[in-house]
Design an enzyme around this catalytic site. Structure first.
Site, PDB file in Angstrom:
ATOM      1  N   LYS A  76      -1.148  -0.510 -25.090  1.00 24.24           N
ATOM      2  CA  LYS A  76      -1.457  -0.637 -26.523  1.00 24.24           C
ATOM      3  C   LYS A  76      -0.140  -0.573 -27.312  1.00 24.24           C
ATOM      4  O   LYS A  76       0.720  -1.406 -27.066  1.00 24.24           O
ATOM      5  CB  LYS A  76      -2.503   0.392 -26.906  1.00 24.24           C
ATOM      6  CG  LYS A  76      -3.814   0.161 -26.107  1.00 24.24           C
ATOM      7  CD  LYS A  76      -4.963   1.083 -26.435  1.00 24.24           C
ATOM      8  CE  LYS A  76      -6.143   0.790 -25.520  1.00 24.24           C
ATOM      9  NZ  LYS A  76      -7.266   1.721 -25.723  1.00 24.24           N
ATOM     10  N   TYR A 114       0.861  -1.195   0.000  1.00 23.52           N
ATOM     11  CA  TYR A 114       0.000   0.000   0.000  1.00 23.52           C
ATOM     12  C   TYR A 114       0.889   1.234   0.000  1.00 23.52           C
ATOM     13  O   TYR A 114       1.805   1.335   0.817  1.00 23.52           O
ATOM     14  CB  TYR A 114      -0.948   0.027   1.207  1.00 23.52           C
ATOM     15  CG  TYR A 114      -2.366  -0.116   0.733  1.00 23.52           C
ATOM     16  CD1 TYR A 114      -2.969   0.927   0.025  1.00 23.52           C
ATOM     17  CD2 TYR A 114      -3.074  -1.295   0.889  1.00 23.52           C
ATOM     18  CE1 TYR A 114      -4.243   0.788  -0.498  1.00 23.52           C
ATOM     19  CE2 TYR A 114      -4.353  -1.441   0.370  1.00 23.52           C
ATOM     20  CZ  TYR A 114      -4.933  -0.398  -0.320  1.00 23.52           C
ATOM     21  OH  TYR A 114      -6.179  -0.525  -0.832  1.00 23.52           O
ATOM     22  N   ARG A 146      -1.208  -3.457 -18.568  1.00 27.75           N
ATOM     23  CA  ARG A 146      -2.474  -2.725 -18.569  1.00 27.75           C
ATOM     24  C   ARG A 146      -2.352  -1.581 -17.576  1.00 27.75           C
ATOM     25  O   ARG A 146      -2.019  -1.815 -16.410  1.00 27.75           O
ATOM     26  CB  ARG A 146      -3.638  -3.598 -18.108  1.00 27.75           C
ATOM     27  CG  ARG A 146      -3.936  -4.796 -18.917  1.00 27.75           C
ATOM     28  CD  ARG A 146      -5.381  -5.210 -18.754  1.00 27.75           C
ATOM     29  NE  ARG A 146      -6.189  -4.411 -19.651  1.00 27.75           N
ATOM     30  CZ  ARG A 146      -6.214  -4.583 -20.949  1.00 27.75           C
ATOM     31  NH1 ARG A 146      -5.474  -5.496 -21.534  1.00 27.75           N
ATOM     32  NH2 ARG A 146      -6.959  -3.820 -21.718  1.00 27.75           N
ATOM     33  N   GLU A 156      -0.464   4.773  -0.833  1.00 28.30           N
ATOM     34  CA  GLU A 156      -1.242   5.984  -1.152  1.00 28.30           C
ATOM     35  C   GLU A 156      -0.372   7.222  -0.991  1.00 28.30           C
ATOM     36  O   GLU A 156       0.400   7.322  -0.033  1.00 28.30           O
ATOM     37  CB  GLU A 156      -2.453   6.085  -0.221  1.00 28.30           C
ATOM     38  CG  GLU A 156      -3.560   5.139  -0.622  1.00 28.30           C
ATOM     39  CD  GLU A 156      -4.765   5.206   0.297  1.00 28.30           C
ATOM     40  OE1 GLU A 156      -4.753   5.992   1.255  1.00 28.30           O
ATOM     41  OE2 GLU A 156      -5.715   4.458   0.039  1.00 28.30           O
ATOM     42  N   THR A 214      -2.894   5.108 -22.457  1.00 26.30           N
ATOM     43  CA  THR A 214      -2.780   3.796 -21.829  1.00 26.30           C
ATOM     44  C   THR A 214      -1.341   3.353 -22.019  1.00 26.30           C
ATOM     45  O   THR A 214      -0.610   3.899 -22.849  1.00 26.30           O
ATOM     46  CB  THR A 214      -3.699   2.748 -22.500  1.00 26.30           C
ATOM     47  OG1 THR A 214      -3.350   2.673 -23.883  1.00 26.30           O
ATOM     48  CG2 THR A 214      -5.164   3.099 -22.366  1.00 26.30           C
ATOM     49  N   ASP A 233      -5.865  12.424 -25.951  1.00 24.21           N
ATOM     50  CA  ASP A 233      -5.855  11.045 -25.455  1.00 24.21           C
ATOM     51  C   ASP A 233      -5.205  10.182 -26.531  1.00 24.21           C
ATOM     52  O   ASP A 233      -5.811   9.911 -27.566  1.00 24.21           O
ATOM     53  CB  ASP A 233      -7.305  10.613 -25.181  1.00 24.21           C
ATOM     54  CG  ASP A 233      -7.426   9.144 -24.828  1.00 24.21           C
ATOM     55  OD1 ASP A 233      -6.397   8.437 -24.791  1.00 24.21           O
ATOM     56  OD2 ASP A 233      -8.573   8.701 -24.591  1.00 24.21           O
TER      57      ASP A 233
HETATM   58  C1  LIG Z   1      -8.322   2.115 -24.976  1.00 22.24           C
HETATM   59  C2  LIG Z   1      -8.670   3.528 -24.842  1.00 22.24           C
HETATM   60  C3  LIG Z   1      -9.026   4.091 -23.604  1.00 22.24           C
HETATM   61  C4  LIG Z   1      -9.390   3.284 -22.401  1.00 22.24           C
HETATM   62  O1  LIG Z   1      -8.500   2.457 -21.854  1.00 22.24           O
HETATM   63  P1  LIG Z   1      -8.927   1.358 -20.799  1.00 22.24           P
HETATM   64  O2  LIG Z   1      -7.591   0.986 -20.253  1.00 22.24           O
HETATM   65  O3  LIG Z   1      -9.612   0.287 -21.568  1.00 22.24           O
HETATM   66  O4  LIG Z   1      -9.810   1.975 -19.779  1.00 22.24           O
HETATM   67  C5  LIG Z   1      -9.195   5.452 -23.517  1.00 22.24           C
HETATM   68  N1  LIG Z   1      -9.057   6.219 -24.607  1.00 22.24           N
HETATM   69  C6  LIG Z   1      -8.770   5.718 -25.806  1.00 22.24           C
HETATM   70  C7  LIG Z   1      -8.631   6.642 -26.979  1.00 22.24           C
HETATM   71  C8  LIG Z   1      -8.569   4.361 -25.973  1.00 22.24           C
HETATM   72  O5  LIG Z   1      -8.313   3.876 -27.180  1.00 22.24           O
END
Ligand SMILES: *Cc1c(COP(=O)(O)O)cnc(C)c1O
Length: 430
Positions: free
Chosen positions: A227, A52, A233, A54, A224, A198
């Site tokens: 990807k 933990y 993750r 925080e 993220t 994003d």
């Molecule tokens: C995949 C994705 C997310 C969300 O990611 P998670 O880890 O699945 O919550 C947010 N924004 C975009 C543009 C994405 O492609």
């Protein structure tokens, strides 16, 4: 307590093994997926999961965090270097909570923002009516041009001047072309709005110069880590330290982001995941990662050509990044994305059904198939394999109800995959 999972939990062990065989025998074309390195898996599966912590490095609410601080500081420093960011928060659990923290930091409930239309390429968290982003805030979506299927920045500028949003969200989950973050910045400057990008999908391409990096043109950028970045993750938030639009405020932008993540939204960070993020960032700083990203884009172009040469139509007629969207409409398959996805899955070709711009079907029965090359490029596949995969996909789509065609494609795919062993020598897959 110290027994192997193979002895303590046969059911879960069996599912893990079978998943390993599934990913080895098929081609993974879901553009948001990838295969992490052994080092990332190792960092992930450690006793940091027990801790933990925080708070932030040097300012924790619990004791015993000296090594957690080492991990989190390294993750932050490496991420800053990768993207040239002023400030980084690596604690978000995943992309959606990262975005949620940004909304909390920049907007008040009921404020107006602009986000990319979901059918044309935006994400659930960019203003969908079923998501917090569409429920708590007023979303004015911008869309692609109906004819070119491309973003038109003059149109977006006009729309922004009318809607006067407090924030414009740029970024994609299914748009196969480059985004001009600089143009979004100019629009935001014109109306005095925050620019939030994003880059969950394209982060790897942005870090290696294969796509414009939004960091210089944004107040806040989220991504993220699982990807194209090829980490565990999770997610992170990058931002400027100073708040351009709130110079008199008590908090800097960096402080607003940090307190929106913790204690605003989350509790303890996932330190084992953050260790794995740090490992992935170090990998992404190596020269061979840039070569990998270049090959992702080359493979995407080769796969797009193969699909089009075999009679399939793509949104915008191609791709500039790692992904593409097949339009099923001209095949008489409007609304049949689910059936086509399942037929391809039977042939061990993994894709996802997706909406297309101005979708004539529905989100659950859409008229597109989204696919991309990050995972198969990690496996070592190149342009010649893309040609074969494109041919298999086209045959299955043209005969999606014909079991013998699907069987033949499955055999061809298995042959191809045997040449590119995934996680070779890994104990659990013996
Ligand atoms: C995949 C994705 C997310 C969300 O990611 P998670 O880890 O699945 O919550 C947010 N924004 C975009 C543009 C994405 O492609």
């Amino acid at each position: 307590m110290m027994d192997d999972i193979s002895k303590t939990d046969a059911e879960i062990f069996d599912a893990i093994k079978k998943e390993g065989i599934r990913i080895r025998n098929g081609v993974e074309l879901i553009p948001s997926e990838n295969f992490v390195s052994k080092a990332v898996l190792q960092a992930y599966a450690t006793f940091f999961t027990n801790k933990y912590s925080e708070g932030y490095p040097g300012k924790r609410y619990y004791g015993g965090n000296q090594y957690v601080d080492v991990v989190e500081n390294l993750a932050i420093e490496r991420a800053k270097k990768l993207f040239g960011a002023e400030h980084v928060n690596v604690q978000p659990y995943s992309g959606s909570p990262a975005n949620q923290a940004v909304f909390f930091a920049l907007l008040n409930v009921n404020d107006t923002f602009m986000g990319f239309d979901l059918n044309a390429g935006g994400h659930l968290t960019h203003g969908s009516p079923v998501n917090f982003s569409g429920k708590l805030y007023k979303c004015v979506p911008y869309n692609v041009d109906k004819k070119t299927e491309l973003l038109d920045y003059d149109v977006i500028m006009k729309q922004a001047k009318e809607a006067k949003p407090k924030m414009i969200l740029s970024g994609l989950t299914a748009y196969p072309r480059k985004i001009d973050f600089k143009a979004f910045r100019e629009i935001c400057d014109e109306i005095g709005a925050y620019h939030f990008a994003d880059i969950a999908h394209i982060a790897g391409l942005c870090a290696t110069g294969l796509h414009q990096n939004p960091v210089p043109y944004c107040d806040v950028v989220t991504t993220t880590t699982h990807k194209t970045l090829r980490g565990p993750r999770g997610a992170m938030i990058m931002c400027k330290i100073e708040d351009r639009l709130d110079k008199e405020g008590k908090k800097t932008l960096a402080q607003k982001i940090d307190s929106a993540v913790f204690p605003g939204l989350q509790g303890g960070p996932h330190d084992h995941v953050n260790a794995a993020k740090a490992v992935a960032f170090k990998e992404a700083l190596q020269p061979d990662y840039k070569e990998y990203c270049k090959q992702i884009v080359k493979n995407a172009k080769a796969l797009a050509s193969s699909l089009m040469n075999n009679g399939l139509e793509l949104v915008t007629n191609g791709t500039d990044n790692h992904l593409m969207v097949i339009k099923l409409v001209n095949k008489g398959l409007t609304g049949k994305g689910k059936e086509v996805q399942n037929a391809l899955g039977e042939a061990e070709i993994y894709v996802n059904k997706n909406t297309i711009p101005y979708e004539p079907g529905s989100p659950f029965n859409p008229s597109g198939i989204r696919l991309g090359t990050p995972a198969i490029t990690t496996r070592g596949m190149k342009e010649s394999e893309m040609k074969v995969i494109g041919e298999c996909i086209a045959k299955v789509i043209d005969n999606y109800e014909d079991k013998s065609v699907i069987e033949k494609a499955k055999k061809d795919i298995l042959e191809l995959c045997k040449e590119f062993p995934l996680y070779p020598g890994m104990e659990i897959l013996r």
